[in-house]
Write a protein that holds these residues in place. Sequence first.
Motif, short mmCIF file in Angstrom:
data_model
loop_
_atom_site.label_atom_id
_atom_site.label_comp_id
_atom_site.label_asym_id
_atom_site.label_seq_id
_atom_site.Cartn_x
_atom_site.Cartn_y
_atom_site.Cartn_z
N TYR A 394 39.13 85.52 -21.13
CA TYR A 394 38.46 86.67 -20.53
C TYR A 394 39.17 87.93 -21.03
CZ TYR A 394 37.29 82.83 -17.38
OH TYR A 394 36.89 81.62 -16.89
N ARG A 432 28.70 95.53 -24.35
CA ARG A 432 28.09 94.35 -23.71
C ARG A 432 27.93 93.18 -24.67
NH1 ARG A 432 24.59 98.06 -25.16
NH2 ARG A 432 22.71 97.48 -26.29
N ASN A 435 30.36 90.05 -24.53
CA ASN A 435 30.32 89.07 -23.45
C ASN A 435 29.63 87.78 -23.89
OD1 ASN A 435 30.72 88.18 -20.73
ND2 ASN A 435 28.55 88.60 -20.33
N LEU A 440 34.53 86.03 -22.34
CA LEU A 440 33.73 86.57 -21.24
C LEU A 440 34.34 87.91 -20.84
CD1 LEU A 440 32.73 83.56 -18.96
CD2 LEU A 440 31.49 84.63 -20.84
N SER A 441 33.50 88.91 -20.75
CA SER A 441 33.97 90.27 -20.54
C SER A 441 34.32 90.53 -19.08
CB SER A 441 32.88 91.26 -20.96
OG SER A 441 32.66 91.18 -22.35
N GLY A 471 28.71 91.58 -17.36
CA GLY A 471 30.04 91.00 -17.46
C GLY A 471 30.04 89.51 -17.21
#
Length: 531
Positions: A394, A432, A435, A440-441, A471
């Motif tokens: 992340y 974006r 992600n 994973l953002s 997200g």
Amino acid sequence: MLNWQVSVKTKEITKTLSGNEAVPKKGTMNVVCKVPRGKLRSVKAALELSVGDGEMIFMNGYQTWTNCPEYSKNDKIRGLFGVPKFLIEKFGFDRYGDYHFVDYPNRSGVLHGMSWCYFRKGNRYRLIASLDEKPGYTLFKYDCEKGVLMIERDCKGVGCYGEFHAFDLYFAEGSESEVFDGWFEAMGVSSSAKPLCGYSSWYNRYEDISERSIEEDLTGCKTLFSRGDLFQIDDGWEPAVGDWLIPDENKFPNGLKPLADKIHEAGFIAGLWLAPFVCREGSALMKEHPDWLLKVDGKPWSCGSNWGGFYSLDIDNPAVMDYLRKVFDRVLNEWGFDLVKLDFLYGAAPFGNENESRAGRMIRAMDFLREVCGDKLILGCGVPVMPAFGRVDYCRVSCDVGLDWDDKPYMRLFHRERVSTKQAIENTLFRRQLNGRAYLSDPDVFFLRENNLRLSNNQKMLLAYVNALLGGVLLTSDNPSDYSDRQKEIYRSLLHLKTAENVRVDWDNHCIRYVLDGQRRKLILPDQWFK
């Protein structure tokens, strides 16, 4: 055509190699040349590229906190222009971003970024991106008046001999998904991390945490959260940044292992915050091991003004790396934490040297973190963006949110990495595409609480909805024990919103469109992000 030039300083002369390459509409371009023994002076290329009326420009910012919206061709990136020198020196504003190694001309129509950029007309994108930053960060500088995109490697002073990859680039034109899917496929980077929801202690209590307060919030989280959610203890548990082996005994007299055990008993993932590559002024580490600090011109390199000032550790010092191995062994194996949020990572590599570039050093630092964490989870933060690709599970994609919308007016004059809820949403929107591809953002936390907060209800809901839709991490710092039935209902609706499909930004209608429960829906966005 891409016209390129590589300049090498040898013992006797400066030798320049040059050439030109046809640019593909879609695909990779590898500019490889044989260079003499010496040190690189410059690696640059020029590409004629016109921008039409209404076409928007995105230039990725240096690190995760760096503000990077889309620009029009008449915009400029101000940097630290106008900030008094004594304030820059006092607060280290130039140490958080690329200011100490990238020129900011402060001129309209001259824009720069790092690792990738795109030019967007409606829903059509022209993407130009790096495939490998190890030889040096790929700097993009676009001059709208001249219609020229300059591409440079940040590798001055690096030793060279033989085959050298001047540029490894990816070009694509098409829809958003087409160009970004193609880029990540070409890099061989993908994400298999699972979406994460939960709690972080920072954005309510900040450093004012203790065993009692953490247990109180844990009890609250048990009333609303699900098994497998994250419960993260953020900054404030350590005696001082850099001193990681023993928690602050006044705040945590029983240590952290009992808390990790209680988090596990509640069915949650146990997370802990660290800033492994830096130490603060006055820490025991700095007092006892001044030789562990990275020196530049004979002085410790300051990374900024947090905690009264903090400094980079020298990752070339074996004693530093042995210490960090011991730290991670204790945190992950002895205390039993499952996830580490690793912050202020840019401190590992403010400079390169003749053996490796600045980016190569950062990549080496990230590879080290991945090695010592093994299969435990990493949430990266305050890190140069592309070196984290595929190396963390992340990663933050924005600056820190604040307890208000956009901080005080005078703070808006300072560096691009400042705290701002507005800019956090902005970066979540314009980064974006990372992600689910790079990792994973983490768009930072959202808030539902009423106390200790100066956001309007509309601002809170916008932050929460954007985080849920764009997200892969959805965290709050609220204590759910304080939630009303209505707030609990909103929280559950946000979890459901994370299951939305076909999420996309509709630029013409200023909204995020998505499908939920088989129905088409939209989230209207403020006009400030549309030009």
